[in-house]
Design an enzyme around this catalytic site. Structure first.
Site, PDB file in Angstrom:
ATOM      1  N   ASP A  96     -10.984  -2.356  -7.676  1.00 49.26           N
ATOM      2  CA  ASP A  96     -11.966  -1.223  -7.438  1.00 49.26           C
ATOM      3  C   ASP A  96     -11.241  -0.039  -8.023  1.00 49.26           C
ATOM      4  O   ASP A  96     -10.294   0.123  -8.488  1.00 49.26           O
ATOM      5  CB  ASP A  96     -11.791  -1.039  -5.731  1.00 49.26           C
ATOM      6  CG  ASP A  96     -10.596  -0.849  -5.255  1.00 49.26           C
ATOM      7  OD1 ASP A  96      -9.490  -1.291  -5.502  1.00 49.26           O
ATOM      8  OD2 ASP A  96     -10.299  -0.138  -4.248  1.00 49.26           O
ATOM      9  N   GLU A 114      -7.697  -1.739  -3.027  1.00 49.93           N
ATOM     10  CA  GLU A 114      -6.565  -1.136  -3.179  1.00 49.93           C
ATOM     11  C   GLU A 114      -6.564   0.553  -2.869  1.00 49.93           C
ATOM     12  O   GLU A 114      -5.853   0.989  -2.166  1.00 49.93           O
ATOM     13  CB  GLU A 114      -5.917  -1.191  -4.527  1.00 49.93           C
ATOM     14  CG  GLU A 114      -4.524  -0.919  -4.419  1.00 49.93           C
ATOM     15  CD  GLU A 114      -4.327   0.494  -4.983  1.00 49.93           C
ATOM     16  OE1 GLU A 114      -3.054   1.058  -4.674  1.00 49.93           O
ATOM     17  OE2 GLU A 114      -4.991   1.274  -5.368  1.00 49.93           O
TER      18      GLU A 114
HETATM   19 ZN   LIG Z   1      -4.283   1.776  -8.727  1.00 46.83          ZN
END
Ligand SMILES: [Zn+2]
Length: 484
Positions: A148, A213
């Site tokens: 992401d 993340e």
């Molecule tokens: Zn990162």
């Protein structure tokens, strides 16, 4: 003194002597022997480690084929066209994440058809690849990155953020170019290249790519870690995740590349301070309003910041006031303070310090969220995984000065803390002074040459990890290779 008492005294002396030997002498001798064995072993292990690292350092560096530099850059650019943005929890571009999975499947055909690699989709969007090495029974390692990216404000970009443009065959532009698609694609390019050469890694390792993340990793890396645990894998030799990039020309006095390898991460503590009082009208204000009490508390914290640790103070605190409006004296006031917790302090110590400085029982402190700093990973001469990463960096960035550092942001490594003490955070690309603001900012880009070096670094890590296979502790599980 008579003879009898002399004898008695002698007997007493012998008794004391025996007692001394029993209580202190024997344990002392045994302790000395143990210490001697420990020192001998330490010296022996140190010499053995140094000789194997010496071999690693002096091996002929087999380089990744340079003829494919532009093709690899184009593959990264293609992945940057996919807007896999994480906005907030439960708000992600999920279609894009699926598209990215498909993109990797199509563009890395050798990885996806290799009989020794197993791909698993975890929690719909994250990816776990098990690369089964030729030699069994050794602790596997894990290379992590994330799929992401953070959101963009397209109006402030010179190049549309998801156009995947390579400008002048020099810079690959797009959100995720540095953070962290160069990691995902970089690792995959290295493995694809190894297979292309007809080779297969000796050591088993995992490629773990989480999909959230940027918004905590709870659904991605946490689930990836659970999957490994469920398979009986609760021990890894080392974990390598994103971290600081190399810097060049940022630190005055040296023109060398500076590579900071993260050996810990700061924790966080978000505290809410609140004061409750009596409501009133501003024409009859109480002597001390809730806002006044709170403002005084915040001012005391500002005047007495948390003590500076290891030469660096905590991140500057963020103060946010809920502003009063109209002419009413509000009955309560709140402030939110965000601390970064240094590895040498605990969340409890941070709160205790604030409480002491505020020293006003009317100010209530509530912990909104907190996370301890990560333990410090070993980085000494005898820590083979760390030294292997250092050597891999120097093989690619030949002038690099490599230093251990505390990583100031947070990564997915927190989900792998129970697997190993050897957790390292490093991004194998170079950030020049003019690039600093591009990280999580506008016009994120990576140069074609730097991306080539990123791929080369991951290639070196996989190769070097294999050279060191004899030094790797045994694994009690067979890494689930029968499932492949
Ligand atoms: Zn990162």
């Amino acid at each position: 003194m008579g003879l009898a008492s002399k004898r008695k005294g002698h007997w007493r002396y012998r008794c004391w002597q025996k007692l001394f030997l029993a209580l202190i002498g024997f344990p002392l001798a045994a302790g000395l022997l143990l210490a001697f064995v420990a020192i001998f072993r330490a010296v022996f292990v140190h010499q053995q480690n140094q000789s194997v690292l010496h071999i690693l350092n002096n091996q002929v560096v087999d380089k990744i084929d340079e003829s494919q530099i532009m093709q690899r850059a184009e593959r990264l650019a293609g992945a940057l066209k996919i807007p896999s943005v994480s906005y907030a929890t439960d708000n992600q571009e999920k279609e894009a994440l699926l598209q990215l999975q498909q993109y990797l499947q199509t563009n890395f055909p050798l990885i996806h058809s290799a009989t020794f690699i197993k791909k698993e989709v975890i929690n719909t969007y994250s990816l776990l690849y098990t690369v089964e090495g030729t030699i069994k029974g050794k602790l596997p390692y894990l290379l992590a990155s994330h799929l992401d990216v953070v959101p963009v404000d397209p109006s402030t970009w010179e190049v549309p953020p998801f156009s995947g443009k390579i400008i002048n065959r020099t810079y690959i532009y797009g959100r995720g170019a540095i953070d962290d698609k160069c990691g995902v694609l970089g690792i995959m390019e290295a493995v694809e290249y190894i297979i292309q050469k007809g080779e297969r890694p000796q050591r088993t390792f995992f490629m773990a790519f989480g999909h959230d993340e940027e918004i905590s990793g709870k659904r991605g890396a946490q689930e990836l870690a659970k999957t490994l645990k469920a398979r009986g894998i609760d021990h890894l030799d080392f974990v390598l995740d994103e971290g600081f990039p190399l810097t060049k020309d940022l630190i005055p006095g040296t023109d060398k590349h500076i590579a900071m390898v993260g050996i810990s991460e700061k924790g966080t503590a978000t505290l809410e301070l609140s004061v409750s009082g009596n409501p009133g009208h501003s024409s009859f204000p109480p002597e001390e309003s809730a806002i006044g009490i709170l403002a005084a508390a915040v001012a005391r914290l500002e005047e007495n910041p948390q003590p500076s640790l290891l030469g660096k103070g905590p991140e500057s605190a963020t103060f946010k006031y809920l502003a009063p409006h109209d002419n009413v004296v509000p009955p309560s006031a709140k402030a939110v303070i965000n601390h970064r917790v240094h590895p040498s302090q605990t969340v409890a110590e941070v709160i205790a310090y604030d409480r002491k400085i505020i020293s006003d029982p009317r100010v209530h402190i509530r912990v909104k969220t907190s996370r301890e700093a990560h333990p410090v990973s070993p980085f000494g001469q005898d820590c083979i995984p760390f030294q292997m990463i250092v050597i891999s960096i120097k093989q690619v960035f030949t002038d690099a000065v490599v230093v251990p550092a505390v990583f100031i942001a947070n990564t997915d490594t927190r989900w792998y803390l129970s697997f190993t003490t050897n957790l390292y955070r490093f991004l194998p690309t170079v950030v020049m002074p003019e690039d600093v603001s591009r990280y999580h900012g506008n016009n994120e880009r990576i140069s074609v040459q730097h991306y080539h070096q990123a791929v080369s670094f991951y290639y070196r890590v996989i190769k070097n990890a294999d050279v060191l296979i004899d030094q790797v502790p045994a694994s009690t599980v067979n890494n689930g290779d029968e499932e492949l």
